[in-house]
Design an enzyme around this catalytic site. Sequence first.
Site, short mmCIF file in Angstrom:
data_model
loop_
_atom_site.label_atom_id
_atom_site.label_comp_id
_atom_site.label_asym_id
_atom_site.label_seq_id
_atom_site.Cartn_x
_atom_site.Cartn_y
_atom_site.Cartn_z
N GLU A 166 -5.78 61.00 42.92
CA GLU A 166 -5.53 60.58 44.30
C GLU A 166 -6.50 61.20 45.32
O GLU A 166 -6.11 61.97 46.21
CB GLU A 166 -4.08 60.86 44.67
CG GLU A 166 -3.10 60.12 43.77
CD GLU A 166 -1.64 60.23 44.19
OE1 GLU A 166 -1.31 61.07 45.03
OE2 GLU A 166 -0.83 59.44 43.66
N GLU A 353 0.37 56.52 37.54
CA GLU A 353 1.59 56.94 38.23
C GLU A 353 2.32 55.75 38.83
O GLU A 353 1.71 54.97 39.55
CB GLU A 353 1.31 57.91 39.39
CG GLU A 353 1.03 59.31 38.99
CD GLU A 353 0.81 60.21 40.20
OE1 GLU A 353 1.45 60.01 41.25
OE2 GLU A 353 -0.07 61.08 40.09
C1 LIG Z 1 3.42 62.26 58.74
C2 LIG Z 1 2.69 61.27 57.88
O1 LIG Z 1 2.96 61.60 56.55
C3 LIG Z 1 2.32 60.76 55.71
C4 LIG Z 1 2.78 61.16 54.32
O2 LIG Z 1 1.95 60.44 53.51
C5 LIG Z 1 2.11 60.54 52.17
C6 LIG Z 1 1.44 59.59 51.44
C7 LIG Z 1 1.54 59.62 50.08
C8 LIG Z 1 2.32 60.60 49.46
C9 LIG Z 1 2.44 60.56 48.01
C10 LIG Z 1 3.22 61.36 47.21
N1 LIG Z 1 3.04 60.87 45.98
C11 LIG Z 1 3.69 61.32 44.74
C12 LIG Z 1 2.69 62.26 44.11
N2 LIG Z 1 1.50 61.54 43.61
C13 LIG Z 1 0.86 62.53 42.78
C14 LIG Z 1 1.97 63.32 42.17
O3 LIG Z 1 1.68 64.68 42.35
C15 LIG Z 1 3.25 62.94 42.92
O4 LIG Z 1 3.99 64.07 43.27
N3 LIG Z 1 2.18 59.86 46.00
N4 LIG Z 1 1.84 59.65 47.25
C16 LIG Z 1 2.99 61.56 50.21
C17 LIG Z 1 2.88 61.53 51.58
#
Ligand SMILES: CCOCCOc1ccc(-c2cn(C[C@@H]3NC[C@@H](O)[C@H]3O)nn2)cc1
Length: 447
Positions: A166, A353
């Site tokens: 990611e 994932e």
């Molecule tokens: C205030 C704005 O806030 C924005 C938050 O924006 C996001 C975007 C995406 C995520 C996110 C979390 N995950 C799961 C993880 N993927 C890898 C693995 O370690 C999992 O734990 N995928 N995307 C979280 C937050």
Amino acid sequence: MAIIQFPKDMKWGTATASYQIEGATNEGGRGVSIWDTFAKTPGNVINGDNGDVACDSYHRYEEDVEMMKELGIDVYRFSVAWPRIFPNGTGEINQEGLDYYHRLVDKLLEAGIEPMCTLYHWDLPQALQDKGGWNNRETIDAFVNYAEVMFKEFSGKIKQWLTLNEPWCISFLSNFIGVHAPGNQDLQLATQISHHLLVAHGKTVKKFRELGIDGQIGFAPNTTWLEPYSNRQEDIDACNREIGWYIEWFMDPVFKGTYPQFLVDWFKKKGVELDIQEGDMETINQPVDFLGINYYTGHIARYKENEGLLDWEMVEMNYERTDIGWPIFPEGFYNVLMRIKDSYGDIPIYITENGSCYNDEPENGRVKDAGRINYLQQHLTALSRAISSGVNVKGYITWSLMDNFEWAEGYTMRFGIVHVNYRTLERTKKDSYYWFKQTIDNNWFEN
Ligand SMILES: CCOCCOc1ccc(-c2cn(C[C@@H]3NC[C@@H](O)[C@H]3O)nn2)cc1
């Protein structure tokens, strides 16, 4: 009811990551990572949670592998903690760190499970962060050095490698939005970091080829889908910008050797000047053997001038949401995969994932996580549609094998098909574990 059938050579798996499950952060010669620092900075993680114990998989990996063997998976996607191999990021190699991953990988191979190794899943050695982290081009070479050690050490045992997990989260979520480590909020910094990450990826793929390592290498971008609220061009363009921020910003350089011009122009308007050095784009544009795709959610959106970075707003359409609040949006999964096929052709794809957050707790030794089963059914149906539409999907790896440290959400959000009691560390297989086991065994499920 319909039978959703998968190709006979479909691979099934589960995924985890080092900082989220291992614990033992002060054991085995491990150095400090940016997530140790970030999590221990008050206010960054809910309840002040951190990865010091997590699921204690550093000590309990044998039990975890046994659960995977019973599950019947083909592949286990895990990540290596760079600070276990190089406590200071570079310099002296920590043999105890290599030894731990040999124990894990040997146990997997003994169980007939293929190890898929993610080299970087966010736990950068703090010593490198102290010298600028991914904003310092020296970190690129430190990463290639670390990768080279891993390639040589595990050649013949690990045959599926992912450079980065990611990169959108590593760059923009962590250095522009700022909710992940190291917690910067600077668009120029984040965009330059995204470039350095891609250079690091490309240099690592080149090293993998030069060493003649037996195996395959790719990377695992995260994706999202925004469906335009109307057919007005401004709504379509707004959705395209957000989707492109996750997909084309990282995949165009790898597969086409250029950044998507519409986003370069948009970032330029926001004051971003990318420093691209001679040869960088050629380095990034190395052929990969497969593409990892992470997908969780999507939504309906429309143009809104001067809203956020990309001028869009979500339109609440009362989609069902998981316990973390993300809409359940399986059509987005199909659309993401079709967009990638249309843009980049028949690159082999692993879903590295896909999963959902449901915080069900054990009752009389059973976890009735019907929501997670529903999410899996909907998204595997969408995946089957994409395969029928010609997308070259080789495997599906669900996030996650077990509940674990969900970054800024700490231990409050559970994504596992196995429940973890964080006080006793007892594992409890959820209903979704048994559903997934049956699906793997059949290679089909009834929708
Ligand atoms: C205030 C704005 O806030 C924005 C938050 O924006 C996001 C975007 C995406 C995520 C996110 C979390 N995950 C799961 C993880 N993927 C890898 C693995 O370690 C999992 O734990 N995928 N995307 C979280 C937050």
